[in-house]
Design an enzyme around this catalytic site. Structure first.
Site, PDB file in Angstrom:
ATOM      1  N   LYS A 188       0.871  -1.177   0.000  1.00 36.91           N
ATOM      2  CA  LYS A 188       0.000   0.000   0.000  1.00 36.91           C
ATOM      3  C   LYS A 188       0.910   1.230   0.000  1.00 36.91           C
ATOM      4  O   LYS A 188       0.770   2.148   0.802  1.00 36.91           O
ATOM      5  CB  LYS A 188      -0.908  -0.075   1.253  1.00 36.91           C
ATOM      6  CG  LYS A 188      -2.098   0.850   1.233  1.00 36.91           C
ATOM      7  CD  LYS A 188      -3.103   0.616   0.102  1.00 36.91           C
ATOM      8  CE  LYS A 188      -4.065   1.794   0.051  1.00 36.91           C
ATOM      9  NZ  LYS A 188      -4.742   1.937  -1.234  1.00 36.91           N
ATOM     10  N   ASP A 245      -2.412 -12.107   5.819  1.00 38.73           N
ATOM     11  CA  ASP A 245      -3.469 -12.722   6.622  1.00 38.73           C
ATOM     12  C   ASP A 245      -4.821 -12.541   5.940  1.00 38.73           C
ATOM     13  O   ASP A 245      -5.594 -13.486   5.789  1.00 38.73           O
ATOM     14  CB  ASP A 245      -3.473 -12.078   8.015  1.00 38.73           C
ATOM     15  CG  ASP A 245      -4.568 -12.652   8.893  1.00 38.73           C
ATOM     16  OD1 ASP A 245      -4.702 -13.888   8.926  1.00 38.73           O
ATOM     17  OD2 ASP A 245      -5.288 -11.865   9.539  1.00 38.73           O
TER      18      ASP A 245
HETATM   19  C1  IPM Z   1      -3.831 -16.992  10.770  1.00 40.28           C
HETATM   20  C2  IPM Z   1      -4.579 -16.472  11.962  1.00 40.28           C
HETATM   21  C3  IPM Z   1      -3.611 -15.799  12.923  1.00 40.28           C
HETATM   22  C4  IPM Z   1      -2.956 -14.660  12.172  1.00 40.28           C
HETATM   23  C5  IPM Z   1      -4.255 -15.333  14.233  1.00 40.28           C
HETATM   24  C6  IPM Z   1      -4.860 -16.495  15.010  1.00 40.28           C
HETATM   25  C7  IPM Z   1      -3.311 -14.571  15.122  1.00 40.28           C
HETATM   26  O1  IPM Z   1      -5.595 -15.620  11.565  1.00 40.28           O
HETATM   27  O2  IPM Z   1      -2.940 -17.858  10.945  1.00 40.28           O
HETATM   28  O3  IPM Z   1      -4.120 -16.566   9.653  1.00 40.28           O
HETATM   29  O4  IPM Z   1      -3.478 -13.550  12.127  1.00 40.28           O
HETATM   30  O5  IPM Z   1      -1.887 -14.880  11.612  1.00 40.28           O
HETATM   31 MN    MN Z   2      -5.833 -15.477   9.406  1.00 37.98          MN
END
Ligand code: IPM
Ligand code: MN
Length: 349
Positions: A188, A245
């Site tokens: 971004k 994520d």
């Molecule tokens: C993932 C999960 C984790 C992340 C969480 C549980 C902290 O969403 O493995 O994608 O954000 O990485």
């Molecule tokens: Mn995740």
């Protein structure tokens, strides 16, 4: 004698123990496919334990996990009784950062056209390289005047040249060694001028060393549009921790939902941590309807990493066969229970 591989199992919370016990059946079976003899050891790192003892990831167990195994399989962490997810953060993020598993590798591949979220059966085969140790996930920041009208909360995004460079190199290296044509950087940098400018510059530097691979760029908001509009145009994607994520949950839906999304947390030359992306799904606990295929696909990634690519290929094609024949849990239209899906998988292997 067949090679021995030591695998640590962390069943965790919710449906984690259910899918890990299915994965364990598959791990016991890989020997018959020309794979290793797998020796498993189970670690109780979970909400139950946290609520009982206050412990999350004690140093002694962390050291065993670091030094005693060839790979780790994690089921899921997250429990409604721990609303702030303190234990999940300590365990999942703790393992990723303390083991310095800087690559979060998340393939997005549609194994059977009936299950993707998009119309028209597009070919979907992308691989996301998510930076896994820095970005907005370090907890750097703070709160000031908490709970007052003047409250301030700062969450700092950490981008180091070393961290950015090694994940971008990993993405190009993967592309070069796996016959992939293009690496796309998602950032971004139009709004985040300091950190994401660093990503832009390092990306150009690394790309220059791979003249055979096309280097492309999309702002992350445009990338998510392209993932839906024309997913077949995307190949290898490299991005930061938070964007990775988010886009991999979208990716999971494109490939048939959370029940089919697998991942690997890697640092080349070190034991990796393999996890289904789906999370603990408390509502499914005990119903027998949790889909074990994401855990099985995570085992496939593990087998590839520990040096048994033909075993990995066999597991992936057996999963595709289960999908093609409709041997699935209800969320994918089937009628089978968690363990019946594994029965079918093992018999088609
Ligand atoms: C993932 C999960 C984790 C992340 C969480 C549980 C902290 O969403 O493995 O994608 O954000 O990485
Ligand atoms: Mn995740």
């Amino acid at each position: 004698m067949a090679e021995q591989v030591k695998v640590a199992l962390i069943p965790g919370d919710g449906i984690g123990p259910e899918v890990v016990s299915e994965a364990r059946r598959l791990l016991a079976h890989v020997r018959t496919l020309g794979g290793p003899v797998v020796q498993t050891t189970t670690f109780d790192l979970s909400a139950d334990r946290y609520l009982r003892t206050g412990e999350t990831l004690p140093d002694a167990e962390f050291e065993q996990l670091r030094d005693g195994f060839d790979a780790i399989l994690l089921g899921a962490l997250g429990d409604p009784r721990v609303p702030d997810h303190a234990h999940a953060r300590d365990i999942v993020l703790g393992l990723r950062t303390r083991l310095d598993l800087y690559i979060n590798l998340r393939p997005i591949r549609l194994l059977h056209p009936a299950h993707g979220a998009l119309k028209g059966d597009p070919a979907i085969d992308m691989v996301v390289f998510r930076e896994n140790t820095e970005g907005l996930y370090t907890g750097i920041g703070g709160q000031f005047k908490r709970g007052t009208a003047d409250e301030v909360a700062i969450e700092a995004e950490l981008n180091t040249r070393k961290g950015v460079q090694r994940i971008i190199e990993a993405a190009f290296d993967f592309a070069a060694t796996h016959g992939r044509r293009r690496v796309t950087l998602a950032d971004k940098s139009n709004a985040m001028r300091h950190g994401h400018d660093l990503w832009q510059r390092v990306f150009a530097e690394v790309a220059a060393g791979y003249p055979g691979i096309e280097a492309s760029h999309l702002y992350v908001d445009a990338l998510v549009m392209e993932m839906v509009r024309d997913p077949s145009a995307l190949d290898v994607i490299v991005t930061n921790n938070l964007f990775g994520d988010i886009i991999t949950d979208l990716g999971a839906q494109l490939q048939g939902g959370m029940g089919l999304a697998a991942s690997a947390n890697l640092h080349p030359g070190r034991p990796g941590l393999f996890e289904p992306v789906h999370g603990s799904a408390p509502a499914l606990v005990g119903t027998g309807s949790a889909n074990p295929l994401a855990a099985h696909l995570s085992v496939a990634m593990m087998m590839r990493q520990v040096g048994f690519p033909t075993v990995a290929d066999a597991i992936e094609s057996a999963v595709a066969t289960c999908l093609a024949e409709g041997h699935t849990t209800p969320e994918l239209g089937g009628t089978l229970s968690t363990s019946e899906v594994t029965d079918h998988l093992l018999s088609s292997l």
